[in-house]
Motif scaffolding. Structure first.
Motif, PDB file in Angstrom:
ATOM      1  N   MET A 160      90.684 119.068  66.299  1.00 34.50           N
ATOM      2  CA  MET A 160      91.997 119.111  65.644  1.00 34.50           C
ATOM      3  C   MET A 160      92.426 117.725  65.161  1.00 34.50           C
ATOM      4  O   MET A 160      92.984 117.581  64.069  1.00 34.50           O
ATOM      5  N   GLY A 161      92.158 116.690  65.964  1.00 38.32           N
ATOM      6  CA  GLY A 161      92.498 115.330  65.560  1.00 38.32           C
ATOM      7  C   GLY A 161      91.719 114.882  64.341  1.00 38.32           C
ATOM      8  O   GLY A 161      92.276 114.276  63.418  1.00 38.32           O
ATOM      9  N   PHE A 162      90.424 115.192  64.324  1.00 39.12           N
ATOM     10  CA  PHE A 162      89.601 114.816  63.179  1.00 39.12           C
ATOM     11  C   PHE A 162      90.042 115.561  61.923  1.00 39.12           C
ATOM     12  O   PHE A 162      90.228 114.957  60.866  1.00 39.12           O
ATOM     13  N   LEU A 163      90.216 116.867  62.027  1.00 39.16           N
ATOM     14  CA  LEU A 163      90.622 117.656  60.856  1.00 39.16           C
ATOM     15  C   LEU A 163      91.975 117.219  60.323  1.00 39.16           C
ATOM     16  O   LEU A 163      92.191 117.177  59.104  1.00 39.16           O
ATOM     17  N   ALA A 164      92.897 116.860  61.215  1.00 37.67           N
ATOM     18  CA  ALA A 164      94.227 116.398  60.790  1.00 37.67           C
ATOM     19  C   ALA A 164      94.146 115.071  60.042  1.00 37.67           C
ATOM     20  O   ALA A 164      95.015 114.773  59.212  1.00 37.67           O
ATOM     21  N   ALA A 165      93.115 114.268  60.316  1.00 40.28           N
ATOM     22  CA  ALA A 165      92.976 112.966  59.667  1.00 40.28           C
ATOM     23  C   ALA A 165      92.300 113.047  58.301  1.00 40.28           C
ATOM     24  O   ALA A 165      92.298 112.076  57.552  1.00 40.28           O
ATOM     25  N   LEU A 166      91.735 114.201  57.964  1.00 35.62           N
ATOM     26  CA  LEU A 166      91.096 114.376  56.657  1.00 35.62           C
ATOM     27  C   LEU A 166      92.161 114.557  55.579  1.00 35.62           C
ATOM     28  O   LEU A 166      93.308 114.906  55.869  1.00 35.62           O
ATOM     29  N   PRO A 167      91.794 114.356  54.315  1.00 35.48           N
ATOM     30  CA  PRO A 167      92.763 114.551  53.237  1.00 35.48           C
ATOM     31  C   PRO A 167      93.358 115.960  53.262  1.00 35.48           C
ATOM     32  O   PRO A 167      92.647 116.944  53.502  1.00 35.48           O
ATOM     33  N   ALA A 168      94.639 116.045  52.995  1.00 38.71           N
ATOM     34  CA  ALA A 168      95.347 117.331  53.045  1.00 38.71           C
ATOM     35  C   ALA A 168      94.787 118.341  52.052  1.00 38.71           C
ATOM     36  O   ALA A 168      94.852 119.542  52.290  1.00 38.71           O
ATOM     37  N   GLN A 169      94.221 117.870  50.947  1.00 41.77           N
ATOM     38  CA  GLN A 169      93.696 118.788  49.931  1.00 41.77           C
ATOM     39  C   GLN A 169      92.305 119.315  50.250  1.00 41.77           C
ATOM     40  O   GLN A 169      91.760 120.106  49.499  1.00 41.77           O
ATOM     41  N   TRP A 170      91.718 118.897  51.376  1.00 39.35           N
ATOM     42  CA  TRP A 170      90.427 119.429  51.789  1.00 39.35           C
ATOM     43  C   TRP A 170      90.663 120.665  52.641  1.00 39.35           C
ATOM     44  O   TRP A 170      91.178 120.565  53.748  1.00 39.35           O
ATOM     45  N   PRO A 171      90.296 121.839  52.147  1.00 39.30           N
ATOM     46  CA  PRO A 171      90.491 123.025  52.976  1.00 39.30           C
ATOM     47  C   PRO A 171      89.623 122.966  54.242  1.00 39.30           C
ATOM     48  O   PRO A 171      88.448 122.627  54.180  1.00 39.30           O
ATOM     49  N   ALA A 172      90.242 123.254  55.364  1.00 42.36           N
ATOM     50  CA  ALA A 172      89.534 123.275  56.644  1.00 42.36           C
ATOM     51  C   ALA A 172      89.780 124.617  57.307  1.00 42.36           C
ATOM     52  O   ALA A 172      90.876 125.175  57.194  1.00 42.36           O
ATOM     53  N   ARG A 173      88.765 125.120  57.984  1.00 44.59           N
ATOM     54  CA  ARG A 173      88.947 126.383  58.690  1.00 44.59           C
ATOM     55  C   ARG A 173      88.013 126.455  59.886  1.00 44.59           C
ATOM     56  O   ARG A 173      86.961 125.835  59.907  1.00 44.59           O
ATOM     57  N   ASN A 174      88.435 127.237  60.844  1.00 51.76           N
ATOM     58  CA  ASN A 174      87.620 127.478  62.023  1.00 51.76           C
ATOM     59  C   ASN A 174      86.683 128.634  61.717  1.00 51.76           C
ATOM     60  O   ASN A 174      87.115 129.669  61.216  1.00 51.76           O
ATOM     61  N   LEU A 175      85.403 128.461  62.022  1.00 52.93           N
ATOM     62  CA  LEU A 175      84.405 129.496  61.775  1.00 52.93           C
ATOM     63  C   LEU A 175      84.000 130.232  63.041  1.00 52.93           C
ATOM     64  O   LEU A 175      83.530 131.358  62.970  1.00 52.93           O
ATOM     65  N   ALA A 176      84.138 129.573  64.194  1.00 57.41           N
ATOM     66  CA  ALA A 176      83.788 130.188  65.477  1.00 57.41           C
ATOM     67  C   ALA A 176      84.608 129.521  66.568  1.00 57.41           C
ATOM     68  O   ALA A 176      84.720 128.300  66.607  1.00 57.41           O
ATOM     69  N   LEU A 177      85.182 130.354  67.428  1.00 59.05           N
ATOM     70  CA  LEU A 177      85.975 129.837  68.542  1.00 59.05           C
ATOM     71  C   LEU A 177      85.646 130.694  69.756  1.00 59.05           C
ATOM     72  O   LEU A 177      86.227 131.745  69.971  1.00 59.05           O
ATOM     73  N   GLY A 178      84.663 130.235  70.517  1.00 55.96           N
ATOM     74  CA  GLY A 178      84.239 130.957  71.709  1.00 55.96           C
ATOM     75  C   GLY A 178      84.646 130.209  72.957  1.00 55.96           C
ATOM     76  O   GLY A 178      85.251 129.141  72.889  1.00 55.96           O
ATOM     77  N   PRO A 179      84.302 130.723  74.097  1.00 53.25           N
ATOM     78  CA  PRO A 179      84.672 130.052  75.343  1.00 53.25           C
ATOM     79  C   PRO A 179      83.926 128.735  75.550  1.00 53.25           C
ATOM     80  O   PRO A 179      84.418 127.852  76.241  1.00 53.25           O
ATOM     81  N   ARG A 180      82.755 128.572  74.925  1.00 53.76           N
ATOM     82  CA  ARG A 180      81.947 127.374  75.176  1.00 53.76           C
ATOM     83  C   ARG A 180      81.990 126.361  74.047  1.00 53.76           C
ATOM     84  O   ARG A 180      81.881 125.166  74.297  1.00 53.76           O
ATOM     85  N   TYR A 181      82.074 126.787  72.807  1.00 50.71           N
ATOM     86  CA  TYR A 181      82.103 125.847  71.707  1.00 50.71           C
ATOM     87  C   TYR A 181      82.901 126.411  70.537  1.00 50.71           C
ATOM     88  O   TYR A 181      83.191 127.605  70.467  1.00 50.71           O
ATOM     89  N   ARG A 182      83.230 125.510  69.621  1.00 44.53           N
ATOM     90  CA  ARG A 182      83.921 125.876  68.391  1.00 44.53           C
ATOM     91  C   ARG A 182      83.160 125.258  67.216  1.00 44.53           C
ATOM     92  O   ARG A 182      82.540 124.207  67.368  1.00 44.53           O
TER      93      ARG A 182
END
Length: 189
Positions: A160-182
């Motif tokens: 979340m910290g890394f994605l928040a630091a990227l340019p706002a116009q770069w679309p970001a999305r979560n592709l997988a959110l499991g108990p062990r990794y994202r």
């Protein structure tokens, strides 16, 4: 106040104790996670790919065939000989990112299981490095362990910290959110 990044000496010590400290080459979990990582890539060929924190090259072997040119970098020198053996198509360098960074533009930057070793200040620096070197239409793919780790923050906080630091116009999305990794992706606009 956030903790500073884990120093390179920590990784040097890990590799002195064991050549594959996280059992990247032998773990069924790692094999399944690598398959999910490669499946998360857009279905295309990348002109130039970069893997930050490539370790012994177990993921590099799967990424390099998707790239015209492939480069891996790591804080520790010790695992790079094994990475070169495993992945002869790649070029591997000893670099302590984000302070050290390769020249040129990339259309794939892979950040797997390394962000949570950085402090928040270095996450911001890494985001700037990615912003400056990602080609238009390129992707940054993040994979982060969600359990306890020996880094500076949780994998969720790092992503979340890394994605928040990227340019706002770069679309970001979560592709997988499991108990062990994202797995998360950001695309250069």
């Amino acid at each position: 106040m956030s903790r500073p990044s884990v120093p390179a000496a920590y990784f040097d010590q890990l590799y002195r104790e064991r050549p594959d400290p996280w059992d990247l080459a032998g773990s069924d979990y790692e094999a399944r996670k690598y398959a999910a990582t490669v499946d998360a890539l857009p279905p295309r060929h990348f002109a130039r790919g970069l893997e930050v924190g490539c370790s012994i090259g177990t993921l590099s072997v799967l990424l390099a065939p998707r790239c015209g040119e492939f480069m891996g970098i790591d804080h520790a020198e010790a695992p790079l000989a094994e990475a070169r053996r495993r992945c002869p198509r790649g070029v591997f360098h000893h670099m302590a990112a984000p302070g050290e960074w390769p020249q040129g533009r990339f259309d794939l930057i892979m950040l797997s299981e390394m962000l949570y070793y950085l402090g928040f200040a270095d996450l911001d620096v890494l985001a700037r490095r990615c912003e400056d070197s990602l080609a238009p239409g390129g992707v940054v793919l993040l994979v982060n362990w969600r359990g306890e780790n020996d880094g500076t923050m949780s994998g969720d906080a790092a992503a979340m910290g890394f994605l928040a630091a990227l340019p706002a116009q770069w679309p970001a999305r979560n592709l997988a959110l499991g108990p062990r990794y994202r797995i998360d992706v950001a695309e250069a606009g």
